[in-house]
Enzyme design. Structure first.
Site, mmCIF file in Angstrom:
data_model
loop_
_atom_site.group_PDB
_atom_site.id
_atom_site.type_symbol
_atom_site.label_atom_id
_atom_site.label_comp_id
_atom_site.label_asym_id
_atom_site.label_seq_id
_atom_site.Cartn_x
_atom_site.Cartn_y
_atom_site.Cartn_z
ATOM 1 N N HIS A 59 14.944 55.014 51.014
ATOM 2 C CA HIS A 59 14.834 55.683 52.320
ATOM 3 C C HIS A 59 16.043 55.396 53.223
ATOM 4 O O HIS A 59 16.606 56.293 53.838
ATOM 5 C CB HIS A 59 13.541 55.234 53.004
ATOM 6 C CG HIS A 59 13.055 56.167 54.060
ATOM 7 N ND1 HIS A 59 11.726 56.343 54.343
ATOM 8 C CD2 HIS A 59 13.715 56.966 54.919
ATOM 9 C CE1 HIS A 59 11.595 57.225 55.325
ATOM 10 N NE2 HIS A 59 12.793 57.611 55.686
ATOM 11 N N TYR B 183 5.577 56.998 56.085
ATOM 12 C CA TYR B 183 4.969 58.036 56.927
ATOM 13 C C TYR B 183 3.449 57.888 57.059
ATOM 14 O O TYR B 183 2.822 58.587 57.851
ATOM 15 C CB TYR B 183 5.291 59.446 56.395
ATOM 16 C CG TYR B 183 6.751 59.822 56.395
ATOM 17 C CD1 TYR B 183 7.704 59.029 57.020
ATOM 18 C CD2 TYR B 183 7.189 60.983 55.769
ATOM 19 C CE1 TYR B 183 9.048 59.376 57.002
ATOM 20 C CE2 TYR B 183 8.535 61.344 55.753
ATOM 21 C CZ TYR B 183 9.457 60.524 56.364
ATOM 22 O OH TYR B 183 10.786 60.878 56.333
HETATM 23 N N1 LIG Z 1 15.295 60.264 55.181
HETATM 24 C C1 LIG Z 1 15.164 60.014 56.459
HETATM 25 O O1 LIG Z 1 15.569 58.960 56.980
HETATM 26 C C2 LIG Z 1 14.525 61.037 57.340
HETATM 27 C C3 LIG Z 1 14.683 60.966 58.735
HETATM 28 C C4 LIG Z 1 14.118 61.969 59.511
HETATM 29 C C5 LIG Z 1 13.392 63.009 58.906
HETATM 30 N N2 LIG Z 1 13.210 63.037 57.555
HETATM 31 C C6 LIG Z 1 12.430 64.101 56.882
HETATM 32 O O2 LIG Z 1 12.897 65.368 57.345
HETATM 33 C C7 LIG Z 1 11.802 66.099 57.899
HETATM 34 C C8 LIG Z 1 12.273 67.030 58.983
HETATM 35 O O3 LIG Z 1 12.964 66.355 60.007
HETATM 36 P P1 LIG Z 1 12.333 66.087 61.454
HETATM 37 O O4 LIG Z 1 10.876 66.059 61.333
HETATM 38 O O5 LIG Z 1 13.040 64.907 61.994
HETATM 39 O O6 LIG Z 1 12.855 67.308 62.337
HETATM 40 P P2 LIG Z 1 12.986 68.902 62.208
HETATM 41 O O7 LIG Z 1 12.276 69.420 61.025
HETATM 42 O O8 LIG Z 1 14.425 69.250 62.394
HETATM 43 O O9 LIG Z 1 12.268 69.362 63.540
HETATM 44 C C9 LIG Z 1 10.897 69.241 63.750
HETATM 45 C C10 LIG Z 1 10.622 69.722 65.169
HETATM 46 O O10 LIG Z 1 11.027 71.081 65.290
HETATM 47 C C11 LIG Z 1 9.940 71.886 65.731
HETATM 48 N N3 LIG Z 1 9.979 73.144 64.969
HETATM 49 C C12 LIG Z 1 9.598 73.324 63.671
HETATM 50 N N4 LIG Z 1 9.772 74.613 63.309
HETATM 51 C C13 LIG Z 1 10.294 75.254 64.389
HETATM 52 C C14 LIG Z 1 10.692 76.583 64.622
HETATM 53 N N5 LIG Z 1 10.598 77.510 63.676
HETATM 54 N N6 LIG Z 1 11.173 76.905 65.856
HETATM 55 C C15 LIG Z 1 11.280 75.963 66.820
HETATM 56 N N7 LIG Z 1 10.922 74.684 66.666
HETATM 57 C C16 LIG Z 1 10.430 74.318 65.442
HETATM 58 C C17 LIG Z 1 8.696 71.081 65.461
HETATM 59 O O11 LIG Z 1 7.746 71.288 66.461
HETATM 60 P P3 LIG Z 1 6.266 71.838 66.109
HETATM 61 O O12 LIG Z 1 5.609 70.788 65.275
HETATM 62 O O13 LIG Z 1 5.679 72.000 67.478
HETATM 63 O O14 LIG Z 1 6.470 73.136 65.380
HETATM 64 C C18 LIG Z 1 9.186 69.633 65.545
HETATM 65 O O15 LIG Z 1 9.147 69.181 66.882
HETATM 66 C C19 LIG Z 1 10.865 64.983 58.377
HETATM 67 O O16 LIG Z 1 9.596 65.470 58.703
HETATM 68 C C20 LIG Z 1 10.943 64.045 57.207
HETATM 69 O O17 LIG Z 1 10.155 64.541 56.137
HETATM 70 C C21 LIG Z 1 13.793 62.076 56.766
#
Ligand SMILES: NC(=O)c1ccc[n+]([C@@H]2O[C@H](COP(=O)([O-])OP(=O)(O)OC[C@H]3O[C@@H](n4cnc5c(N)ncnc54)[C@H](OP(=O)(O)O)[C@@H]3O)[C@@H](O)[C@H]2O)c1
Length: 272
Positions: free
Chosen positions: A105, A47
């Site tokens: 990961h 990241y």
């Molecule tokens: N292990 C892996 O391979 C892997 C893969 C993917 C992700 N991850 C981890 O999981 C975390 C979360 O997953 P993600 O980042 O893919 O997606 P997520 O948390 O499901 O969604 C993030 C998105 O949702 C929006 N959002 C956040 N809070 C909200 C709310 N209350 N209402 C409406 N929209 C909202 C955010 O926009 P705004 O910023 O505009 O609020 C952003 O665009 C990652 O950041 C990472 O740490 C791990």
């Protein structure tokens, strides 16, 4: 903050996801999250924000011992010597002495788990990681990982939200006492616009995103939503003062569909 217990680990049930947060914006968001009560931060060597996360932790004034830090090793670093080097580098970048949870990961089919898992276990036994686990592991990979592990695996971090049925891999995790950490828990924002979740939320004066996170928590998950917006940091952690009924949980389960998966990559395993 509620905890999810798994194989000896106590994991704060809501963490902050930090993929795509970088530089000053990342540091500001993480510091604010810690001030608001977040006690779990999810990062990865990939990241490119571990330095900022360490800085934010120190700037927040929250004692290191109160914060659960997860980082992950990229699949190109899963040979034992590489894994050890990458782990040390992550810890040095954050200016910590250890992490609370160290994950693989993504699996790498080119490097046998019989080499990677013992190396991961060593990171726990020598004290670089308090706990270890995996991410993006399928049922078959979990079965194999457990065979090679001399230390308990405490989580499998997988994509999970109402639009994706993960019952098979969840059942495999449960068999071994491994918790499930739901990544992309609000389906990258899509859950925030879902009508079924919004209608349920109106009953509790909660948003669709809050209903989505509450659903995953009631299903036993750790959730790691990400936001770049300070006001949503509070929203995403304000999910402990209401409970969905069994009927509402059933209704949300029905949102799962075969095209629900949002995250994959070239070297991904064959999903269950
Ligand atoms: N292990 C892996 O391979 C892997 C893969 C993917 C992700 N991850 C981890 O999981 C975390 C979360 O997953 P993600 O980042 O893919 O997606 P997520 O948390 O499901 O969604 C993030 C998105 O949702 C929006 N959002 C956040 N809070 C909200 C709310 N209350 N209402 C409406 N929209 C909202 C955010 O926009 P705004 O910023 O505009 O609020 C952003 O665009 C990652 O950041 C990472 O740490 C791990």
């Amino acid at each position: 903050m509620e905890l999810v217990e798994a194989n000896g680990a106590k994991i704060p049930a809501v963490g902050l996801g930090t993929w795509d947060l970088r530089g000053r914006a990342c540091a500001r968001t993480v510091e604010q999250a810690l001030r608001l009560g977040y006690r779990h931060i999810d990062t990865s060597e990939m990241y490119d924000n571990e330095r900022e996360i360490g800085e934010a932790l120190r700037a927040s004034g929250v004692p290191r011992s109160e914060v659960f830090i997860t980082t992950k090793i990229w699949p190109s670093h899963l040979a034992p010597r590489e894994l050890e080097r990458a782990t040390k580098e992550s810890i040095v970048r954050m200016r910590l002495t250890d992490v609370d949870l160290l994950l693989i990961h993504w699996p790498n089919a080119q490097i046998p788990l019989s080499e990677t898992i013992p190396a991961l276990c060593k990171m726990k036994s020598v004290g670089f990681a308090k706990n270890i686990g995996v991410s993006n592991f399928t049922v078959a990979l979990i079965e194999e990982a457990v065979k090679h592990a001399t230390e308990p695996l405490v989580t499998n971090q997988i994509e999970w939200h109402p639009f994706l049925d993960q019952s098979k891999v969840r059942a495999a995790c449960a068999r071994y006492g491994i918790s499930v950490t739901a990544y992309s828990p609000i389906a990258r924002g899509k859950a925030g616009n879902d009508k079924v979740l919004a209608v349920i939320g109106a009953r509790y004066k909660k948003s669709a995103a809050q209903v989505c996170l509450r659903y995953l928590l009631q299903e036993g998950a750790v959730v790691i939503p990400r936001t770049s917006k300070l006001e949503r940091l509070s929203e995403n952690i304000d999910v402990f003062d209401f409970a969905l009924s069994a009927a509402e949980i059933e209704e949300i389960r029905k949102l799962a569909n075969p095209r629900g998966r949002l995250v994959t990559m070239g070297s991904a395993p064959e999903w269950d």
